[in-house]
Scaffold this active site. Structure first.
Site, PDB file in Angstrom:
ATOM      1  N   LYS A 106      -7.957   5.508 -19.681  1.00 58.61           N
ATOM      2  CA  LYS A 106      -8.299   5.873 -21.051  1.00 58.61           C
ATOM      3  C   LYS A 106      -7.102   5.629 -21.975  1.00 58.61           C
ATOM      4  CE  LYS A 106     -12.104   6.963 -18.956  1.00 58.61           C
ATOM      5  NZ  LYS A 106     -12.470   8.321 -18.557  1.00 58.61           N
ATOM      6  N   TYR A 118     -15.968  16.557 -16.925  1.00 56.37           N
ATOM      7  CA  TYR A 118     -16.315  15.154 -16.713  1.00 56.37           C
ATOM      8  C   TYR A 118     -17.348  15.069 -15.575  1.00 56.37           C
ATOM      9  CZ  TYR A 118     -15.988  10.324 -15.214  1.00 56.37           C
ATOM     10  OH  TYR A 118     -16.310   9.043 -14.838  1.00 56.37           O
ATOM     11  N   ARG A 175       0.847  -1.210   0.000  1.00 58.42           N
ATOM     12  CA  ARG A 175       0.000   0.000   0.000  1.00 58.42           C
ATOM     13  C   ARG A 175       0.879   1.256   0.000  1.00 58.42           C
ATOM     14  NH1 ARG A 175      -1.722   1.994   4.530  1.00 58.42           N
ATOM     15  NH2 ARG A 175      -2.227   0.026   5.556  1.00 58.42           N
ATOM     16  N   ASP A 194      -6.978  18.475 -15.970  1.00 56.23           N
ATOM     17  CA  ASP A 194      -7.306  17.079 -16.290  1.00 56.23           C
ATOM     18  C   ASP A 194      -6.881  16.875 -17.746  1.00 56.23           C
ATOM     19  OD1 ASP A 194      -8.453  14.666 -17.051  1.00 56.23           O
ATOM     20  OD2 ASP A 194     -10.254  14.954 -15.819  1.00 56.23           O
TER      21      ASP A 194
HETATM   22  C1  LIG Z   1     -12.873   8.794 -17.363  1.00 56.37           C
HETATM   23  C2  LIG Z   1     -12.474  10.131 -16.896  1.00 56.37           C
HETATM   24  C3  LIG Z   1     -12.261  10.389 -15.527  1.00 56.37           C
HETATM   25  C4  LIG Z   1     -12.496   9.345 -14.460  1.00 56.37           C
HETATM   26  O1  LIG Z   1     -11.676   8.233 -14.584  1.00 56.37           O
HETATM   27  P1  LIG Z   1     -12.107   6.772 -14.012  1.00 56.37           P
HETATM   28  O2  LIG Z   1     -10.871   5.974 -14.207  1.00 56.37           O
HETATM   29  O3  LIG Z   1     -13.276   6.322 -14.815  1.00 56.37           O
HETATM   30  O4  LIG Z   1     -12.467   6.948 -12.584  1.00 56.37           O
HETATM   31  C5  LIG Z   1     -11.840  11.658 -15.180  1.00 56.37           C
HETATM   32  N1  LIG Z   1     -11.663  12.629 -16.105  1.00 56.37           N
HETATM   33  C6  LIG Z   1     -11.865  12.417 -17.418  1.00 56.37           C
HETATM   34  C7  LIG Z   1     -11.654  13.522 -18.390  1.00 56.37           C
HETATM   35  C8  LIG Z   1     -12.280  11.157 -17.853  1.00 56.37           C
HETATM   36  O5  LIG Z   1     -12.502  10.965 -19.173  1.00 56.37           O
END
Ligand SMILES: *Cc1c(COP(=O)(O)O)cnc(C)c1O
Length: 380
Positions: A196, A99, A47, A171
């Site tokens: 992603k 998001y 962890r 982000d």
């Molecule tokens: C998918 C996404 C998130 C969240 O990510 P998870 O892994 O699904 O929790 C945050 N910001 C953006 C722009 C995203 O496309």
């Protein structure tokens, strides 16, 4: 060295004991202590840290040009961790187009902790200045934004935040460090859903926060706070998750470049189709912030786009039912192209137009993708 080279060589070296080229997955949760109590390897408990996580974090740090990186179990866990570094009574300024999960975390989890938040049009400096509050401690940017592909000026807004002693986070999930380097533009923190493009194959959840050196001028404790939330809170990625994202990073550049080239072709095709009212894609010269996107992105605009169907919500649903190559699913950044009716997945708080579809362009040949959209749009 260039990003492509760094993505492969930052943390991947042949294993001396076996000669293995592919990194091992270190599943052990705990690590042996020396008779004197020391941890010879530097690892004590997974962890707290793990070799696969260290490898991933060092690569992410290098790709974004940060001074440290922290990996999390999902993009949402990374988001929550950043927001937990703030104090009750602090205010976060979010974009209008963001998001939906980021907003849901503020609304449903952090509001009860006393964290304040509001949204404003971040394509407009005056709107950000007007929305600024005396207790604004974090300016949260998402550019290109989800799902409207709006572009905000990272350099200008990060400068505003710096002058007002607030952190500016970007982000960078959609642009990836291949097309956008927020820390070099003056932002203090970068967030990724590694789920992603970084993982890149729709088979692993992950998130990360990369801290730029200037973040410490704003909040000297931000790094230790984030590390505490990561290691004490424990929403860390498993060793296998780290291994998968790390493998994804080695091909990030070629995937993202190919997907981006296809996305531009798909966007151009859709922009001239009579059934489509609007195409949101920053690579189109008709995009309202195209010039800014050219300035702050490095030669590419990503592989996400959204479209508005002229005939309304019903036509949007019909298109999703007629496509054969695109898969109807949420998420993005994988090798397979996805199409999604966004408002219905965002839920009752959504302000996304009902006739909007979001497309994630994968690695199929763009001519096949355009043929699929052509036949689907031709159906009555
Ligand atoms: C998918 C996404 C998130 C969240 O990510 P998870 O892994 O699904 O929790 C945050 N910001 C953006 C722009 C995203 O496309």
């Amino acid at each position: 060295m260039h990003l492509e080279t760094r993505a492969i060589h930052t943390a991947r070296r042949p294993d001396h004991s076996s000669g293995a080229i592919a990194p091992a997955i270190q599943l052990s949760t705990t690590f042996e202590r020396q008779p004197d109590g020391a941890f010879a390897s530097g690892y004590s408990y997974t962890r707290t840290s793990n070799p696969n996580r260290t490898a991933l974090e060092s690569t992410l740090q290098v790709l974004e040009g940060g001074q440290s990186a922290f990996a999390f179990a999902s993009g949402s866990a990374a988001t929550l961790a950043v927001l937990q570094t703030l104090q009750p009574g602090d205010h976060v300024l979010l974009p209008q187009s963001v998001y939906h999960g980021t907003l849901a975390i503020c609304r449903t989890i952090l509001a009860q902790w006393g964290l304040q938040y509001s949204q404003c049009d971040q394509t407009n400096l005056a709107a950000v200045q007007a929305a600024w509050q005396p207790n604004t401690r974090l300016l949260w940017l998402e550019t290109p934004s989800n799902p409207l592909l709006q572009i905000s000026d990272i350099a200008v807004l990060a400068d505003l935040a710096s002058h007002r002693r607030a952190l500016c986070l970007v982000d960078n999930t959609w642009a990836t460090p291949i097309w956008q380097q927020p820390l070099a533009l003056g932002a203090h923190l970068v967030l990724h859903a590694t789920t992603k493009y970084m993982g890149g194959h729709s088979d692993v959840l992950g998130g990360a926060v990369i801290i730029g050196s200037t973040a410490l001028d704003i909040d000297p404790d931000v790094e230790s706070k984030l590390q505490n939330i990561q290691t004490l809170g424990g929403s860390v990625p498993s060793p296998f998750d780290c291994w998968l994202v790390g493998r994804g990073l080695t091909t990030l550049a070629v995937r993202v470049r190919a997907q981006t080239a296809s996305a531009l072709q798909v966007a151009e095709f859709l922009a001239q189709h009579p059934a489509i009212d609007a195409v949101h894609y920053p690579g189109l010269t008709t995009h309202p912030q195209h010039a800014l996107a050219v300035r702050q992105m490095q030669g590419g605009f990503g592989a996400m786009l959204s479209i508005l169907l002229r005939a309304g919500a019903q036509a949007a649903w019909q298109l999703t039912s007629h496509v054969q190559l695109f898969t109807r699913a949420t998420s993005l950044g994988g090798v397979e192209s996805l199409i999604e009716h966004r408002a219905s997945i965002e839920g009752p708080h959504s302000t996304t137009p009902q006739n909007l579809l979001r497309l994630s362009i994968g690695l199929e040949h763009p001519i096949d993708l355009i043929a699929d959209l052509t036949q689907a749009l031709a159906q009555p």
